[in-house]
Design a protein around this motif. Sequence first.
Motif, PDB file in Angstrom:
ATOM      1  N   ARG A  40     110.493  21.430  37.399  1.00  0.00           N
ATOM      2  CA  ARG A  40     110.008  20.123  37.409  1.00  0.00           C
ATOM      3  C   ARG A  40     110.593  19.207  38.460  1.00  0.00           C
ATOM      4  O   ARG A  40     111.339  19.677  39.172  1.00  0.00           O
ATOM      5  N   SER A  68     100.799  19.353  40.199  1.00  0.00           N
ATOM      6  CA  SER A  68     101.824  20.169  39.772  1.00  0.00           C
ATOM      7  C   SER A  68     101.638  20.817  38.419  1.00  0.00           C
ATOM      8  O   SER A  68     102.737  21.350  37.883  1.00  0.00           O
ATOM      9  N   ASP A  69     100.751  20.579  37.934  1.00  0.00           N
ATOM     10  CA  ASP A  69     100.460  21.477  36.347  1.00  0.00           C
ATOM     11  C   ASP A  69     101.363  20.597  35.332  1.00  0.00           C
ATOM     12  O   ASP A  69     102.059  21.435  34.610  1.00  0.00           O
ATOM     13  N   GLY A  70     101.458  19.493  35.304  1.00  0.00           N
ATOM     14  CA  GLY A  70     102.412  18.786  34.463  1.00  0.00           C
ATOM     15  C   GLY A  70     103.770  18.867  34.676  1.00  0.00           C
ATOM     16  O   GLY A  70     104.610  18.593  33.620  1.00  0.00           O
ATOM     17  N   ARG A  71     104.287  19.006  36.096  1.00  0.00           N
ATOM     18  CA  ARG A  71     105.793  19.165  35.918  1.00  0.00           C
ATOM     19  C   ARG A  71     106.522  17.944  36.498  1.00  0.00           C
ATOM     20  O   ARG A  71     107.617  17.755  36.849  1.00  0.00           O
ATOM     21  N   SER A  74     101.465  14.562  38.682  1.00  0.00           N
ATOM     22  CA  SER A  74     101.372  15.472  37.485  1.00  0.00           C
ATOM     23  C   SER A  74     100.338  16.397  37.595  1.00  0.00           C
ATOM     24  O   SER A  74     100.515  17.375  37.149  1.00  0.00           O
ATOM     25  N   GLN A  75      99.121  15.888  38.070  1.00  0.00           N
ATOM     26  CA  GLN A  75      98.079  16.870  37.702  1.00  0.00           C
ATOM     27  C   GLN A  75      98.082  17.895  38.799  1.00  0.00           C
ATOM     28  O   GLN A  75      97.894  19.016  38.621  1.00  0.00           O
ATOM     29  N   THR A  98     106.956  26.900  41.734  1.00  0.00           N
ATOM     30  CA  THR A  98     105.983  27.232  40.709  1.00  0.00           C
ATOM     31  C   THR A  98     106.627  26.741  39.367  1.00  0.00           C
ATOM     32  O   THR A  98     105.812  26.795  38.473  1.00  0.00           O
ATOM     33  N   ARG A  99     107.646  26.705  39.172  1.00  0.00           N
ATOM     34  CA  ARG A  99     108.125  26.145  37.679  1.00  0.00           C
ATOM     35  C   ARG A  99     108.959  25.139  37.775  1.00  0.00           C
ATOM     36  O   ARG A  99     109.253  24.485  36.879  1.00  0.00           O
TER      37      ARG A  99
END
Length: 263
Positions: free
Chosen positions: A72, A99-102, A96-97, A69-70
């Motif tokens: 990168r 992983s919500d920008g990770r 990236s999409q 969840t957190r």
Amino acid sequence: MQLGVNVPNFGPGTDPGVLREWARIVEGLGFDLLMMSDHVAVTPDVAQQYPEPFYEPFTTLSWLAGVTTRLRLGTTVLVLPYRHPLLVARMATNLSQLSDGRFVLGVGVGWARQEFEALGVPFAERGKLTDDHLAALRDAVPAPIWVGGNSDVAIRRAVRFGDAWHPLRVTLPWLRAAVAKHALPALTPRIALRLTSTPVDDPARLAGVGTVEQVLDDLDQLRQLGAEAVVLDPYHGDPDETRRPDTAWQALTALATHRRTPS
């Protein structure tokens, strides 16, 4: 300064369950970043250090994005000449999409001549191909690009194309001299991680090798050098290490515990 871990995505001891446990431990210990390496054809020169099974990084990191969840997630490093830059742009953007920008795209030139030959990519042109691909990717990927490599050419490539320079397995004196010599983008080194019970006094000691106290001091010196992130690499070239991931997990636990404990 963020702290990450280079997770072995290869070797006889690695399977989906072990990879999931790596992610659980790295995130649970409070590290910021999980990265993994890249090979496409496990030719004999690759297999000596990075044997099958070899889990393709985009696929594996996409899967791990769904069980974290957190953290990168990134590549250290993707061998850029192996894939068409439009394919890399598509995969990196989608990861990236998802992983919500990770996602962090760490890239390099590559070294395995037999693998280049197997893929039909000219080994002698790998530097030019990397530059050409980076020029195409620079404005096409919504993720930070870390340019790996320790040579002057790699540093110039990072300055020209990268969001960060990503040197690999260095000594602190060498890195300090390189930082003083070049006008760099962000600094995000990957260093070794090997804890010892007694101090290592060798002047050629790699950053990250030594007692917990030595490694913590290395991290502090890297922070003072301006490092925005440091990636710890607990793999030292013997594929049998992948059968004993608990050794690396214990070292990471010890380091995380000491970082949290006031001196």
